[in-house]
Design a protein around this motif. Structure first.
Motif, PDB file in Angstrom:
ATOM      1  N   ARG A  11     -29.814 -44.400  -2.348  1.00 60.93           N
ATOM      2  CA  ARG A  11     -30.417 -43.069  -2.489  1.00 60.93           C
ATOM      3  C   ARG A  11     -29.441 -42.079  -3.118  1.00 60.93           C
ATOM      4  O   ARG A  11     -29.474 -40.879  -2.832  1.00 60.93           O
ATOM      5  CB  ARG A  11     -30.918 -42.548  -1.143  1.00 60.93           C
ATOM      6  CG  ARG A  11     -31.930 -43.480  -0.469  1.00 60.93           C
ATOM      7  CD  ARG A  11     -32.450 -42.893   0.832  1.00 60.93           C
ATOM      8  NE  ARG A  11     -33.317 -43.832   1.522  1.00 60.93           N
ATOM      9  CZ  ARG A  11     -34.616 -43.992   1.282  1.00 60.93           C
ATOM     10  NH1 ARG A  11     -35.190 -43.250   0.346  1.00 60.93           N
ATOM     11  NH2 ARG A  11     -35.333 -44.870   1.959  1.00 60.93           N
ATOM     12  N   GLU A  12     -28.565 -42.586  -3.974  1.00 61.53           N
ATOM     13  CA  GLU A  12     -27.626 -41.738  -4.716  1.00 61.53           C
ATOM     14  C   GLU A  12     -28.258 -41.372  -6.055  1.00 61.53           C
ATOM     15  O   GLU A  12     -27.772 -41.739  -7.128  1.00 61.53           O
ATOM     16  CB  GLU A  12     -26.297 -42.468  -4.915  1.00 61.53           C
ATOM     17  CG  GLU A  12     -25.537 -42.748  -3.644  1.00 61.53           C
ATOM     18  CD  GLU A  12     -24.937 -41.477  -3.056  1.00 61.53           C
ATOM     19  OE1 GLU A  12     -24.533 -40.597  -3.845  1.00 61.53           O
ATOM     20  OE2 GLU A  12     -24.878 -41.370  -1.820  1.00 61.53           O
ATOM     21  N   TYR A  13     -29.347 -40.632  -6.003  1.00 65.66           N
ATOM     22  CA  TYR A  13     -30.126 -40.351  -7.207  1.00 65.66           C
ATOM     23  C   TYR A  13     -29.381 -39.446  -8.188  1.00 65.66           C
ATOM     24  O   TYR A  13     -29.431 -39.648  -9.405  1.00 65.66           O
ATOM     25  CB  TYR A  13     -31.466 -39.713  -6.817  1.00 65.66           C
ATOM     26  CG  TYR A  13     -32.253 -40.508  -5.805  1.00 65.66           C
ATOM     27  CD1 TYR A  13     -32.498 -41.871  -5.986  1.00 65.66           C
ATOM     28  CD2 TYR A  13     -32.749 -39.907  -4.649  1.00 65.66           C
ATOM     29  CE1 TYR A  13     -33.218 -42.604  -5.057  1.00 65.66           C
ATOM     30  CE2 TYR A  13     -33.476 -40.625  -3.714  1.00 65.66           C
ATOM     31  CZ  TYR A  13     -33.699 -41.971  -3.923  1.00 65.66           C
ATOM     32  OH  TYR A  13     -34.406 -42.685  -2.989  1.00 65.66           O
ATOM     33  N   HIS A  14     -28.690 -38.461  -7.658  1.00 61.39           N
ATOM     34  CA  HIS A  14     -27.989 -37.514  -8.541  1.00 61.39           C
ATOM     35  C   HIS A  14     -26.883 -38.213  -9.330  1.00 61.39           C
ATOM     36  O   HIS A  14     -26.612 -37.836 -10.475  1.00 61.39           O
ATOM     37  CB  HIS A  14     -27.399 -36.362  -7.723  1.00 61.39           C
ATOM     38  CG  HIS A  14     -28.419 -35.374  -7.252  1.00 61.39           C
ATOM     39  ND1 HIS A  14     -29.044 -34.487  -8.093  1.00 61.39           N
ATOM     40  CD2 HIS A  14     -28.934 -35.140  -6.001  1.00 61.39           C
ATOM     41  CE1 HIS A  14     -29.888 -33.729  -7.412  1.00 61.39           C
ATOM     42  NE2 HIS A  14     -29.844 -34.101  -6.135  1.00 61.39           N
ATOM     43  N   SER A  15     -26.235 -39.199  -8.731  1.00 65.29           N
ATOM     44  CA  SER A  15     -25.135 -39.872  -9.434  1.00 65.29           C
ATOM     45  C   SER A  15     -25.629 -40.627 -10.655  1.00 65.29           C
ATOM     46  O   SER A  15     -24.967 -40.638 -11.700  1.00 65.29           O
ATOM     47  CB  SER A  15     -24.402 -40.823  -8.480  1.00 65.29           C
ATOM     48  OG  SER A  15     -25.269 -41.860  -8.035  1.00 65.29           O
ATOM     49  N   ILE A  16     -26.797 -41.264 -10.561  1.00 61.30           N
ATOM     50  CA  ILE A  16     -27.343 -41.989 -11.711  1.00 61.30           C
ATOM     51  C   ILE A  16     -27.811 -41.021 -12.788  1.00 61.30           C
ATOM     52  O   ILE A  16     -27.599 -41.239 -13.992  1.00 61.30           O
ATOM     53  CB  ILE A  16     -28.492 -42.901 -11.267  1.00 61.30           C
ATOM     54  CG1 ILE A  16     -27.935 -44.100 -10.523  1.00 61.30           C
ATOM     55  CG2 ILE A  16     -29.311 -43.404 -12.469  1.00 61.30           C
ATOM     56  CD1 ILE A  16     -26.965 -44.942 -11.313  1.00 61.30           C
ATOM     57  N   ILE A  17     -28.429 -39.921 -12.373  1.00 64.75           N
ATOM     58  CA  ILE A  17     -28.867 -38.931 -13.359  1.00 64.75           C
ATOM     59  C   ILE A  17     -27.663 -38.339 -14.082  1.00 64.75           C
ATOM     60  O   ILE A  17     -27.683 -38.162 -15.315  1.00 64.75           O
ATOM     61  CB  ILE A  17     -29.686 -37.826 -12.663  1.00 64.75           C
ATOM     62  CG1 ILE A  17     -31.007 -38.409 -12.146  1.00 64.75           C
ATOM     63  CG2 ILE A  17     -29.947 -36.668 -13.621  1.00 64.75           C
ATOM     64  CD1 ILE A  17     -31.822 -37.429 -11.326  1.00 64.75           C
ATOM     65  N   ARG A  18     -26.591 -38.060 -13.334  1.00 61.88           N
ATOM     66  CA  ARG A  18     -25.383 -37.510 -13.959  1.00 61.88           C
ATOM     67  C   ARG A  18     -24.750 -38.521 -14.906  1.00 61.88           C
ATOM     68  O   ARG A  18     -24.307 -38.174 -16.008  1.00 61.88           O
ATOM     69  CB  ARG A  18     -24.387 -37.091 -12.872  1.00 61.88           C
ATOM     70  CG  ARG A  18     -23.164 -36.367 -13.416  1.00 61.88           C
ATOM     71  CD  ARG A  18     -22.400 -35.645 -12.315  1.00 61.88           C
ATOM     72  NE  ARG A  18     -21.850 -36.569 -11.331  1.00 61.88           N
ATOM     73  CZ  ARG A  18     -22.270 -36.634 -10.082  1.00 61.88           C
ATOM     74  NH1 ARG A  18     -23.263 -35.874  -9.656  1.00 61.88           N
ATOM     75  NH2 ARG A  18     -21.709 -37.489  -9.227  1.00 61.88           N
ATOM     76  N   LEU A  19     -24.692 -39.793 -14.497  1.00 62.29           N
ATOM     77  CA  LEU A  19     -24.157 -40.830 -15.371  1.00 62.29           C
ATOM     78  C   LEU A  19     -25.002 -40.974 -16.624  1.00 62.29           C
ATOM     79  O   LEU A  19     -24.477 -41.097 -17.739  1.00 62.29           O
ATOM     80  CB  LEU A  19     -24.100 -42.163 -14.618  1.00 62.29           C
ATOM     81  CG  LEU A  19     -23.732 -43.405 -15.420  1.00 62.29           C
ATOM     82  CD1 LEU A  19     -22.328 -43.267 -15.999  1.00 62.29           C
ATOM     83  CD2 LEU A  19     -23.822 -44.661 -14.555  1.00 62.29           C
ATOM     84  N   TYR A  20     -26.318 -40.945 -16.469  1.00 61.15           N
ATOM     85  CA  TYR A  20     -27.236 -41.068 -17.607  1.00 61.15           C
ATOM     86  C   TYR A  20     -27.035 -39.934 -18.602  1.00 61.15           C
ATOM     87  O   TYR A  20     -27.001 -40.154 -19.819  1.00 61.15           O
ATOM     88  CB  TYR A  20     -28.672 -41.081 -17.083  1.00 61.15           C
ATOM     89  CG  TYR A  20     -29.731 -41.280 -18.136  1.00 61.15           C
ATOM     90  CD1 TYR A  20     -30.068 -42.556 -18.587  1.00 61.15           C
ATOM     91  CD2 TYR A  20     -30.420 -40.200 -18.678  1.00 61.15           C
ATOM     92  CE1 TYR A  20     -31.042 -42.743 -19.544  1.00 61.15           C
ATOM     93  CE2 TYR A  20     -31.395 -40.370 -19.640  1.00 61.15           C
ATOM     94  CZ  TYR A  20     -31.709 -41.640 -20.069  1.00 61.15           C
ATOM     95  OH  TYR A  20     -32.677 -41.822 -21.028  1.00 61.15           O
ATOM     96  N   GLN A  21     -26.862 -38.734 -18.087  1.00 56.83           N
ATOM     97  CA  GLN A  21     -26.686 -37.580 -18.970  1.00 56.83           C
ATOM     98  C   GLN A  21     -25.320 -37.580 -19.642  1.00 56.83           C
ATOM     99  O   GLN A  21     -25.213 -37.271 -20.838  1.00 56.83           O
ATOM    100  CB  GLN A  21     -26.886 -36.290 -18.162  1.00 56.83           C
ATOM    101  CG  GLN A  21     -28.303 -36.094 -17.649  1.00 56.83           C
ATOM    102  CD  GLN A  21     -28.428 -34.919 -16.697  1.00 56.83           C
ATOM    103  OE1 GLN A  21     -27.419 -34.398 -16.198  1.00 56.83           O
ATOM    104  NE2 GLN A  21     -29.654 -34.486 -16.430  1.00 56.83           N
ATOM    105  N   ASP A  22     -24.268 -37.938 -18.895  1.00 51.30           N
ATOM    106  CA  ASP A  22     -22.908 -37.863 -19.435  1.00 51.30           C
ATOM    107  C   ASP A  22     -22.618 -38.976 -20.438  1.00 51.30           C
ATOM    108  O   ASP A  22     -21.853 -38.775 -21.388  1.00 51.30           O
ATOM    109  CB  ASP A  22     -21.888 -37.924 -18.300  1.00 51.30           C
ATOM    110  CG  ASP A  22     -21.936 -36.692 -17.414  1.00 51.30           C
ATOM    111  OD1 ASP A  22     -22.551 -35.687 -17.837  1.00 51.30           O
ATOM    112  OD2 ASP A  22     -21.369 -36.723 -16.304  1.00 51.30           O
ATOM    113  N   TRP A  23     -23.194 -40.160 -20.232  1.00 50.44           N
ATOM    114  CA  TRP A  23     -22.858 -41.307 -21.075  1.00 50.44           C
ATOM    115  C   TRP A  23     -23.908 -41.629 -22.132  1.00 50.44           C
ATOM    116  O   TRP A  23     -23.698 -42.515 -22.952  1.00 50.44           O
ATOM    117  CB  TRP A  23     -22.634 -42.548 -20.199  1.00 50.44           C
ATOM    118  CG  TRP A  23     -21.351 -42.511 -19.432  1.00 50.44           C
ATOM    119  CD1 TRP A  23     -20.645 -41.410 -19.052  1.00 50.44           C
ATOM    120  CD2 TRP A  23     -20.613 -43.632 -18.950  1.00 50.44           C
ATOM    121  NE1 TRP A  23     -19.521 -41.770 -18.359  1.00 50.44           N
ATOM    122  CE2 TRP A  23     -19.478 -43.132 -18.270  1.00 50.44           C
ATOM    123  CE3 TRP A  23     -20.810 -45.009 -18.999  1.00 50.44           C
ATOM    124  CZ2 TRP A  23     -18.539 -43.959 -17.674  1.00 50.44           C
ATOM    125  CZ3 TRP A  23     -19.879 -45.835 -18.399  1.00 50.44           C
ATOM    126  CH2 TRP A  23     -18.754 -45.320 -17.741  1.00 50.44           C
TER     127      TRP A  23
END
Length: 534
Positions: free
Chosen positions: A255-267
């Motif tokens: 349930r670490e949803y923000h971490s995947i969204i941040r990774l998706y946006q940054d990379w």
């Protein structure tokens, strides 16, 4: 061409001055934003007991273990594993780590084998190749911290349904590695690198990967996610175990949803993560889950829902061949309009290249249970209908997606094949090319790179007898998917008397050839002996 291995050299982290945290703010998110993706919190997240205590409480997890902590007299304290009392006394097995160079804030290390350890390694290879099947079994008794023996025999235990022993052997390997760390090597900073081309380093990658999967199966996805980040940090540019194909799944499980969204946006700009099916669909799924959280403000929930709809529709347009297999595994029958439409019909799967089919099947096989959760399938149905309207309206994105599928995904990198082999997801392994499934392979070094760098070579062994294939070696190779045992007949060896082929069953024990069955019994007896020995 896959974006998975594009260089990260252009990536830059924007440094901004941050205001002091206000009271009541979510301090965890603000603190994590200061650190790179691969930052790992040792005490909090690398120990599975921390996660289990969060779920079940300290008393249920520890039980009567607390009094026993005082009895550890000779095991050193380590972060990745907790040494167990029955483990053999540790003495340095001949593995060390050296600093190769420091450059642009990164530190490059490598593991090294002493001369004595090299001799043990040669004995291990001889045991695998020779007809003396007891060698590899007794080698671990005389060298209880030999890494490749621990890795190989852990696979045997796991195949034969002894997960406790399999996990313990991997933990012992990690303990041996950690005891040899260089003083400057850090598990937390994300700035330490290990060259995957060196076999000595590859064993550490594999031990971490297997430990991560044991944690995930044990119900510790948050801890497994930290190990996934750790493996990625060792070589984020080439990502030899393709952690980018797994990190989204572990984040969703945690349930670490923000971490995947941040990774998706940054990379996304430098790695084109949207061109990987797993990120295209998982990023949308993360936004959907955030839109369902009651504690989130209504305005934020609406923004997340809009992002979820947009990303999922783009993913369906880009990868239409993923929908039908996903619905099949979710035991959902599509309605008549979807089933009759050519865009999501059989042609969408038949037209996929084997490389793209490998990626989509990997994602479906790994994450289909996450799509069966409440409300997700209804949301998927709404987006599918909207996509069909866009297809009928000749949306330019549909043609763009078709062109991208034709130009890219012509062949998968070797690292992706390695990841699929290790995943053991049958939906994906069926798409592996023949040059991968038919070549000899060993569990202690799956699909090694073609340009491997060797620091020492094994001396040549004289040919003994007429057979050059070890029974134990064949048994380990039989663990690979689509394995066929080619046995030469007649007295003429390979060229005489023709050949006959025996299919090694993928499941069950009764169908195993008698010669290999005896070896399996010896191995099982050996592990029973080890338990008594402890």
């Amino acid at each position: 061409m896959f974006s998975l291995h594009q260089s990260l050299s252009g990536a830059r982290v924007k440094k901004k001055k941050k205001k002091k945290n206000k009271k009541g703010a979510t301090s965890g998110t603000q603190v994590e934003s200061k650190f790179p993706l691969c930052f790992v919190k040792l005490k909090m997240n690398l120990n599975p007991e921390t996660e289990l205590k969060r779920y079940f409480g300290a008393r249920a997890v520890l039980g009567d273990q607390r009094p026993r902590q005082r009895q550890r007299q000779y095991h050193r304290t380590t972060w990745m594993t907790v040494p167990k009392e029955p483990w053999p006394r540790f003495s340095r097995p001949g593995i060390s780590m050296s600093l190769v160079q420091s450059k642009e804030g990164l530190h490059y290390f490598t593991f090294e084998h002493s001369r004595d350890y090299q001799q043990v390694q040669f004995k291990f290879m001889d045991a695998v190749d020779s007809m003396n099947n007891n060698n590899i079994l007794t080698l671990l008794l005389t060298n209880p911290y030999h890494i490749d023996s621990l890795l190989q025999l852990s696979d045997v235990c796991r195949i034969h349904e002894d997960p406790e022993m399999a996990r313990e052997l991997i933990e012992r390997a990690l303990y041996s590695f950690e005891c040899s760390f260089h003083p400057l090597f850090s598990l937390t900073s994300g700035t330490c690198r290990l060259d995957f081309l060196r076999p000595e380093n590859r064993a550490f990658y594999l031990a971490l990967y297997k430990h991560m999967m044991f944690l995930e199966n044990r119900g510790c996805p948050r801890t497994a996610l930290e190990y996934c980040k750790l493996i990625l940090s060792l070589d984020p540019e080439s990502d030899p175990f393709c952690m980018l194909l797994l990190i989204d799944f572990l984040a969703l499980r945690s349930r670490e949803y923000h971490s995947i969204i941040r990774l998706y946006q940054d990379w996304e700009e430098h790695r084109n993560l949207s061109q990987l099916p797993n990120f295209a669909f998982s990023a949308a799924l993360c936004h959907f889950h955030l839109s369902q959280e009651d504690e989130t403000k209504q305005e934020e929930r609406e923004k997340h829902r809009q992002s979820a709809d947009r990303l999922l529709q783009h993913a369906l347009i880009m990868f239409p061949g993923l929908l039908t297999p996903l619905l099949d595994l979710c035991t959902v029958q599509p309605d008549a309009a979807v089933a009759a439409h050519a865009f999501f019909g059989p042609k969408s799967q038949i037209g996929q290249s084997p490389a793209l089919a490998e990626l989509t099947s990997l994602y479906v096989g790994r994450t289909h249970l996450l799509w069966r959760e409440g409300g997700v399938l209804l949301w998927l149905e709404e987006c599918v209908k909207e996509v069909l309207l866009r297809v009928d309206a000749k949306d330019p994105l549909v043609e763009d997606g078709l062109n991208k599928r034709k130009q890219r995904y012509q062949s998968a990198p070797r690292a992706i094949h390695r990841h699929v082999l290790l995943s053991e997801i049958k939906e994906a392994t069926s798409f592996l090319p023949l040059d991968v499934t038919t070549q000899p392979g060993m569990g202690f070094d799956p699909l090694p790179p073609l340009d491997s760098v060797t620091s020492y070579t094994r001396p040549e062994r004289p040919q003994v007898g007429a057979t050059d294939t070890s029974t134990l070696s064949l048994f380990f190779r039989s663990l690979l998917p689509s394995f066929n045992l080619q046995v030469s007949g007649g007295e003429g060896g390979r060229e005489g008397g023709g050949a006959w082929c025996v299919e090694i069953p993928g499941e069950g024990f009764e169908g195993t050839p008698l010669m290999l069955r005896c070896d399996i019994l010896q191995i099982l007896f050996f592990f029973s002996f080890i338990k008594c020995y402890h």
